[in-house]
Scaffold this motif. Structure first.
Motif, PDB file in Angstrom:
ATOM      1  N   VAL A 126       9.537   3.053  29.807  1.00 23.80           N
ATOM      2  CA  VAL A 126      10.355   3.421  30.967  1.00 23.80           C
ATOM      3  C   VAL A 126      11.808   3.027  30.713  1.00 23.80           C
TER       4      VAL A 126
ATOM      5  N   ALA B 269      13.322   5.403  28.297  1.00 20.13           N
ATOM      6  CA  ALA B 269      13.563   6.684  28.961  1.00 20.13           C
ATOM      7  C   ALA B 269      14.793   6.609  29.865  1.00 20.13           C
ATOM      8  N   LEU B 270      14.933   5.500  30.563  1.00 21.21           N
ATOM      9  CA  LEU B 270      16.105   5.324  31.427  1.00 21.21           C
ATOM     10  C   LEU B 270      17.380   5.332  30.593  1.00 21.21           C
TER      11      LEU B 270
ATOM     12  N   ALA C  45      18.147   8.791  29.465  1.00 25.24           N
ATOM     13  CA  ALA C  45      18.626   9.607  30.576  1.00 25.24           C
ATOM     14  C   ALA C  45      20.077   9.275  30.918  1.00 25.24           C
TER      15      ALA C  45
END
Lengths: 320, 439
Positions: free
Chosen positions: B17, B20-21, B24
């Motif tokens: 996560v 992914a953050l 992004a």
């Protein structure tokens, strides 16, 4: 493997909710303003957005910046000096054109301002001053809090006809508030008939000021007036007076927020020393714009207050 | 296959996560930016080439270290090209404007200005062009921009690590407390108490003239004070069987009140500049000192939790206190230990905060306990106790810091930030629950 799409969906929802991030890869700069004809971003960290005063100031900044071709990024420090430091660091990382701060702590903000100074980003303060002598602030725009406190004192003297016992609900963590209480005390000093019998911290917020006022009322059976350092505190004090069933206590606030003006009209508050947060916001952005176009700006601009009484409320078109 | 992936996910899910953050936010903050400093100056000089020698130029840079480096880089590259570098002006917009207007007045209006990207974006150029006929065709040149991500820039990553440090350090103690099935709500107030105590002690030891050993002693004393408060909460929990929630809630109020009393409601700022070494310094290859301390504490806590008897006892007490007691573990001593550690780490957090802000104020640490608990839970530690890893907590702390930082970089409105942060914490915990059910 079936799990990752859900994870992605969750992440994307989190982003989509916060800003219209384009779903295609950024062919154009995703930094939003890079392609717009903006003269730059002004990073603004306000003390809190829970108080309408700062909301109004922020809105005025937004409007003035739009007029002058700048964009503002407004964040709320939630009265937390450590969070404000993080926000300033984020502004520095973004390389904003200028920073406007309402310091959450007039001393602690010094280290953040110095960091911005080192990064070559000019810093302006609005409403609350920085007290760190080593931090370079281009210009400070604020209410003349000391004069405002004296004005509130005049209102108190006039309401009590020069005789009575008064209490102060203050919030000594904030420099601008210190100036208000100082002004108030100096303003009533010349009237020996008026005595300050109590001075309690009310946290600057309605709920905590309500409790402070309850304690004051409990202790002082004979009380004629309360000076609260801002309108939320004054409204909290008024609520405590009503709950206790006491009458004849003059409450004077500071700020001139719509709800307080309404309360003045209804007679729940006697008066409020009205500040002009919209003017502070407007002039702060104006100072940034003038400085960035190479004009000299004064190191300090003080905006006077006005005492708002029932007669003013009767004529106020904004009130119904 | 499924079970191996499942295990992988359960061990590194939150790290995924976090990655992914980061991806992004890297993508969302992608934009053009000119190189700064000496490299930017050299690049611009090379791009201008022969034009420098033809004259009519002016070098403008802000009057700071980076601006001087830019000018130096430009001058050196120009010398390599065999050209005389143009005159340089350093300063802020009003100073630069005045300098250029003086040049115009003596008939030496520049035709082009070589400068940094930040200075090129100043509004001063627009008003000079429209206000002075000699400058109507003034060209303002900055180094050619390259695509890069604001989020991924070294300075921002350092910034994120710096913002994580305090929460992450406090979360070390909190992780241990939560693994025993307890909770410590007092840590936010302890940060305030520790910050105020260290500032007060330094002021008492000579204020701005305090010596380094005195500051070290003051820091140790502030941490010890918080450790003592932790010991007090711990003994309430163990000796009088007060639920941890209640005991630490009470200490939260006590510690906050004490901080206000010690500081007399004001912030204490008579601290030498050298005290900011811990919070603002970066001595180890650009790594902020607070982050270095965080890493050391995490390594230590990891060893304690996985390699030592006390670590095994903490897990055992959290898993089943009765079983732990029957197998001869002193539950009371184990619990006392974790609350003391929690107090100590909160004390360290407070000292770092005071050092970062060069002041101690009783208002610090408001709602901090909630962010710390969120970091622990997002990091995969179960609130019902018995399981959790310290490095999971570190990842949890980074997830929260990255979300906050990313939203600030992306201009998310202040009100919406809280909503997003709350939802992300909830989402992370739901994911974790779901993962546990399936694994």
């Amino acid at each position: 493997m079936r799990r990752s799409p859900l994870l992605l969906a969750l992440l994307l929802t989190a982003f989509a909710g916060c800003r219209g991030v384009p779903s295609a890869p950024p062919a154009r700069p995703a930094g939003a303003n890079a392609s717009a004809p903006s003269k730059g971003v002004i990073g603004v960290s306000l003390l809190t957005l829970a108080n309408p005063f700062f909301k109004e100031m922020g809105d005025a900044m937004q409007a003035e910046a739009a007029k002058r071709g700048y964009t503002v990024a407004i964040v709320s420090a939630d009265m937390d000096a450590a969070r404000q430091k993080d926000q300033v660091n984020d502004f520095i990382a973004r390389k904003v054109a200028a920073i406007i701060l309402c310091p959450a702590d007039s001393r602690a903000v010094g280290t953040s301002i110095r960091a911005a100074n080192q990064a070559g980003i000019p810093v302006f303060t609005a409403d609350i001053a920085c007290l760190d002598p080593e931090a370079r602030v281009v210009s400070h725009i604020a209410t003349d809090n000391f004069a405002g406190g004296k004005l509130a004192a005049q209102g108190m003297i006039e309401a009590l006809r020069g005789k009575g016992k008064v209490a102060i609900i203050d919030h000594p963590e904030v420099e601008s508030v210190l100036q208000r209480t100082k002004g108030f005390r100096e303003g009533i000093a010349g009237t020996p008939g008026i005595q300050v019998v109590a001075q309690l911290p009310g946290g600057g917020m309605r709920d905590s000021a309500y409790k402070a006022a309850q304690d004051i009322l409990e202790k002082h059976a004979q009380l004629d007036g309360i000076f609260a350092i801002n309108d939320p505190s004054a409204l909290g004090a008024a609520a405590a007076i009503e709950k206790a069933g006491r009458t004849g206590i003059t409450v004077i606030g500071f700020d001139g927020q719509p709800e307080a003006k309404q309360a003045i009209r209804e007679g729940r508050l006697y008066a409020s020393a009205v500040q002009f947060p919209d003017r502070i916001g407007r002039m702060a952005v104006e100072a940034v714009a003038r400085y960035m176009s190479g004009e000299k700006v004064p190191a300090e601009t003080l905006i006077p207050t006005a005492l708002y009484r029932k007669a003013d409320a009767g004529k106020d078109p904004a009130l119904k | 296959m499924r079970s191996r992936l499942g295990r992988l996910w359960s061990a590194y899910g939150m790290a995924g996560v976090l990655v992914a953050l980061c991806v992004a936010f890297t993508w969302a903050t992608w934009r053009e930016e000119s190189p700064a400093g000496a490299a930017g100056g050299a690049q611009l000089a090379e791009a201008l080439g022969a034009r420098i020698g033809q004259g009519g130029g002016l070098l403008v840079a802000p009057d700071d270290a980076e601006g001087r480096a830019f000018a130096d880089g430009f001058a050196r590259a120009a010398a390599r090209l065999g050209a005389l570098p143009p005159e340089a002006t350093f300063g802020d917009p009003p100073a630069v404007r005045a300098a250029i207007e003086r040049r115009v007045a003596r008939g030496a209006a520049p035709r082009w200005v070589a400068t940094t990207q930040a200075v090129r974006d100043w509004a001063v150029w627009g008003s000079l062009r429209s206000g002075t006929p000699e400058l109507a065709r003034l060209e303002v040149l900055a180094p050619k921009p390259v695509w890069r991500s604001t989020f991924l820039s070294t300075s921002n990553l350092r910034n994120v690590a710096d913002q994580t440090a305090v929460i992450a350090i406090i979360a070390v103690g909190m992780t241990m407390v939560i693994i025993t099935g307890g909770i410590d709500l007092a840590v936010g107030s302890l940060v305030a108490l520790s910050a105020v105590a260290v500032a007060w002690l330094i002021r008492a030891a000579g204020g701005e003239g305090a010596s380094a050993p005195a500051m070290l002693g003051a820091s140790a004393a502030a941490c010890a004070l918080c450790g003592a408060v932790g010991a007090f909460s711990g003994s309430m929990v163990t000796r009088f069987a007060v639920p941890p929630f209640i005991a630490t809630l009470a200490m939260m109020l006590v510690a906050s009140g004490l901080a206000y009393i010690v500081a007399e409601g004001q912030s204490i700022y008579d601290i030498p500049v050298s005290f900011t070494w811990l919070g603002r310094g970066a001595d180890l290859a650009g790594l902020p000192n607070a982050v270095a301390l965080m890493i050391v504490l995490y390594l230590g806590a990891h060893v304690v939790m996985t390699r030592t008897a006390i670590g095994r006892r903490i897990y055992a007490v959290g898993g089943n206190a009765e079983a732990a007691r029957l197998s001869g573990i002193s539950v009371a001593r184990t619990l006392l230990f974790v609350y003391v550690v929690s107090g100590l780490t909160a004390g360290v957090g407070g000292v770092i905060t005071a050092s970062q802000l060069k002041a101690g104020s009783p208002t610090y640490g408001m709602m901090l306990e909630l962010y710390v608990i969120a970091a622990v839970v997002v990091g995969g530690t179960s609130l019902s106790g018995g399981e959790g890893r310290v490095f999971g907590t570190l990842i949890g702390a980074f997830v929260i810091a990255v979300i906050r930082n990313g939203m600030n970089l992306l201009d998310v409105e202040a009100y919406a930030q809280k909503v997003v942060l709350g939802l992300v914490i909830l989402g992370a915990v739901l994911l974790d629950r779901w993962k546990r059910r399936r694994a």
